[in-house]
Scaffold this motif. Structure first.
Motif, PDB file in Angstrom:
ATOM      1  N   PHE A 170       0.824  -1.205   0.000  1.00 20.39           N
ATOM      2  CA  PHE A 170       0.000   0.000   0.000  1.00 20.39           C
ATOM      3  C   PHE A 170       0.860   1.257   0.000  1.00 20.39           C
ATOM      4  O   PHE A 170       0.565   2.236   0.647  1.00 20.39           O
ATOM      5  N   GLY A 171       1.944   1.245  -0.714  1.00 25.11           N
ATOM      6  CA  GLY A 171       2.784   2.428  -0.863  1.00 25.11           C
ATOM      7  C   GLY A 171       3.747   2.651   0.285  1.00 25.11           C
ATOM      8  O   GLY A 171       4.452   3.634   0.302  1.00 25.11           O
ATOM      9  N   LEU A 172       3.791   1.743   1.250  1.00 23.69           N
ATOM     10  CA  LEU A 172       4.694   1.915   2.382  1.00 23.69           C
ATOM     11  C   LEU A 172       6.017   1.254   2.062  1.00 23.69           C
ATOM     12  O   LEU A 172       6.063   0.094   1.678  1.00 23.69           O
ATOM     13  N   ILE A 173       7.106   1.991   2.233  1.00 28.68           N
ATOM     14  CA  ILE A 173       8.402   1.377   1.988  1.00 28.68           C
ATOM     15  C   ILE A 173       8.932   0.793   3.287  1.00 28.68           C
ATOM     16  O   ILE A 173       8.595   1.241   4.376  1.00 28.68           O
ATOM     17  N   LEU A 174       9.725  -0.245   3.131  1.00 25.57           N
ATOM     18  CA  LEU A 174      10.325  -0.867   4.301  1.00 25.57           C
ATOM     19  C   LEU A 174      11.574  -0.096   4.681  1.00 25.57           C
ATOM     20  O   LEU A 174      12.473   0.079   3.881  1.00 25.57           O
ATOM     21  N   LEU A 175      11.595   0.391   5.898  1.00 31.74           N
ATOM     22  CA  LEU A 175      12.718   1.197   6.360  1.00 31.74           C
ATOM     23  C   LEU A 175      13.533   0.384   7.357  1.00 31.74           C
ATOM     24  O   LEU A 175      13.393   0.534   8.554  1.00 31.74           O
ATOM     25  N   LYS A 176      14.376  -0.491   6.837  1.00 28.68           N
ATOM     26  CA  LYS A 176      15.132  -1.377   7.720  1.00 28.68           C
ATOM     27  C   LYS A 176      16.242  -0.635   8.457  1.00 28.68           C
ATOM     28  O   LYS A 176      16.520  -0.927   9.603  1.00 28.68           O
ATOM     29  N   SER A 177      16.891   0.297   7.795  1.00 26.61           N
ATOM     30  CA  SER A 177      18.056   0.929   8.399  1.00 26.61           C
ATOM     31  C   SER A 177      17.707   2.178   9.198  1.00 26.61           C
ATOM     32  O   SER A 177      18.557   2.723   9.867  1.00 26.61           O
ATOM     33  N   LYS A 178      16.486   2.649   9.122  1.00 26.87           N
ATOM     34  CA  LYS A 178      16.132   3.889   9.805  1.00 26.87           C
ATOM     35  C   LYS A 178      15.159   3.590  10.937  1.00 26.87           C
ATOM     36  O   LYS A 178      14.238   2.818  10.791  1.00 26.87           O
ATOM     37  N   ILE A 228      12.193   4.711  12.992  1.00 24.63           N
ATOM     38  CA  ILE A 228      11.107   5.664  12.838  1.00 24.63           C
ATOM     39  C   ILE A 228      10.218   5.735  14.073  1.00 24.63           C
ATOM     40  O   ILE A 228       9.219   6.436  14.070  1.00 24.63           O
ATOM     41  N   GLY A 229      10.618   5.048  15.135  1.00 19.53           N
ATOM     42  CA  GLY A 229       9.794   5.020  16.341  1.00 19.53           C
ATOM     43  C   GLY A 229       9.545   6.392  16.931  1.00 19.53           C
ATOM     44  O   GLY A 229       8.427   6.722  17.316  1.00 19.53           O
ATOM     45  N   GLY A 230      10.577   7.215  17.023  1.00 21.78           N
ATOM     46  CA  GLY A 230      10.428   8.557  17.578  1.00 21.78           C
ATOM     47  C   GLY A 230       9.522   9.424  16.728  1.00 21.78           C
ATOM     48  O   GLY A 230       8.710  10.194  17.241  1.00 21.78           O
ATOM     49  N   GLU A 231       9.660   9.302  15.423  1.00 24.21           N
ATOM     50  CA  GLU A 231       8.831  10.102  14.522  1.00 24.21           C
ATOM     51  C   GLU A 231       7.373   9.648  14.591  1.00 24.21           C
ATOM     52  O   GLU A 231       6.455  10.464  14.573  1.00 24.21           O
ATOM     53  N   LEU A 232       7.166   8.331  14.680  1.00 22.52           N
ATOM     54  CA  LEU A 232       5.795   7.822  14.814  1.00 22.52           C
ATOM     55  C   LEU A 232       5.191   8.231  16.152  1.00 22.52           C
ATOM     56  O   LEU A 232       3.999   8.543  16.232  1.00 22.52           O
ATOM     57  N   ILE A 283       6.161  10.060   6.924  1.00 26.07           N
ATOM     58  CA  ILE A 283       7.026   9.072   7.589  1.00 26.07           C
ATOM     59  C   ILE A 283       6.985   7.752   6.836  1.00 26.07           C
ATOM     60  O   ILE A 283       8.026   7.137   6.570  1.00 26.07           O
ATOM     61  N   PHE A 284       5.795   7.291   6.478  1.00 29.92           N
ATOM     62  CA  PHE A 284       5.681   6.005   5.792  1.00 29.92           C
ATOM     63  C   PHE A 284       6.201   6.058   4.359  1.00 29.92           C
ATOM     64  O   PHE A 284       6.524   5.029   3.779  1.00 29.92           O
ATOM     65  N   ARG A 285       6.309   7.243   3.795  1.00 31.19           N
ATOM     66  CA  ARG A 285       6.925   7.388   2.478  1.00 31.19           C
ATOM     67  C   ARG A 285       8.446   7.448   2.574  1.00 31.19           C
ATOM     68  O   ARG A 285       9.126   7.453   1.562  1.00 31.19           O
TER      69      ARG A 285
END
Length: 187
Positions: free
Chosen positions: A21-29, A31-35, A88-90
Motif C-alpha cells: 500500500f505504498g509503504l516502503i520498508l525502512l530497515k536501516s532507519k 522511525i519510532g520517535g517520529e511515529l 514518515i511512511f513514504r
C-alpha cells in the motif's frame, strides 16, 4: 505499480518495488520517535475535538460560537498528524537541523530531557499550591540547569527575577490575576 525511490544503508539511491500500500520498508532507519511524535499530535487533536464537543455553550443567537476556533485547531492538528504519518511512511524522515544526509546524529540526551520534563511536570502541581512565582522559579531553574547552567545561585536568582517580572507585569500591569499561592503578600 511503479518503483519508489529509497536509500540503502550506505546512503546510495536505489529503487524498491517491495511495497505494501505504498509503504516502503525502512530497515536501516528508526522511525519510532517520529511515529511517537505524529501519534502524540493525533491524540492531542482528538482530545481537543472531544473536549470541544463537550463544552457548555451559553444560549444565544451568535453566528460564531465559542466552539468554532477549538474545532478548527483540533481539525488542523489532526490534519498535520495525518500528513506526518504519510510522510514518515513514504520515507521522508526528519533530519536534525545543521546536518546533512548521512551524517552521524548524536543520541538523545535522556538525562537532560528527563530534567526538563520533570521541571515542566512540577509546574501544574505547584501553580495552585505554591503560586505562580514559586512554580515558575522552580520550572525556569530546572530547565536552565538541564541545559547546562552550572552556577546554581546565579541560575536561581535569574529564575526568581524573571518570575517576579512576569508576575507583576501580568497581575499589576495587565490586571490578569495569577495565583499568589503561599506568597499572599504579592496578591
Amino acid at each position: 505499480m511503479g518503483c519508489i525511490p529509497c536509500f540503502t544503508e550506505e546512503g546510495h539511491h536505489s529503487h524498491s518495488s517491495n511495497t505494501w500500500f505504498g509503504l516502503i520498508l525502512l530497515k536501516s532507519k528508526k522511525i519510532g520517535g517520529e511515529l511517537a511524535f505524529a501519534g502524540s499530535l493525533l491524540i492531542l487533536g482528538i482530545v481537543v475535538l472531544f473536549d470541544t464537543s463537550r463544552m457548555d455553550i451559553p444560549v444565544g443567537d451568535e453566528a460564531v460560537g465559542p466552539q468554532v476556533f477549538p474545532y478548527l485547531v483540533g481539525g488542523f492538528v489532526i490534519a498535520i498528524a495525518l500528513g506526518l504519518f504519510i510522510q514518515i511512511f513514504r520515507g521522508n524522515l526528519g533530519v536534525p537541523e545543521g546536518t546533512e544526509f548521512g551524517d552521524v546524529v548524536d543520541k538523545t540526551d535522556f538525562k537532560s530531557l528527563s530534567m526538563v520534563a520533570g521541571s515542566m511536570l512540577t509546574y501544574p502541581i505547584l501553580i495552585e499550591r505554591a503560586g505562580f512565582i514559586i512554580a515558575s522559579t522552580v520550572a525556569f531553574f530546572g530547565v536552565a540547569f538541564a541545559y547546562g547552567a552550572k552556577n546554581l545561585l546565579k541560575n536561581l536568582a535569574i529564575s526568581l527575577i524573571f518570575s517576579l517580572v512576569v508576575y507583576f507585569t501580568f497581575s499589576k500591569g495587565l490586571n490578569v490575576n495569577l495565583p499568589a499561592g503561599i506568597l499572599k503578600v504579592f496578591a
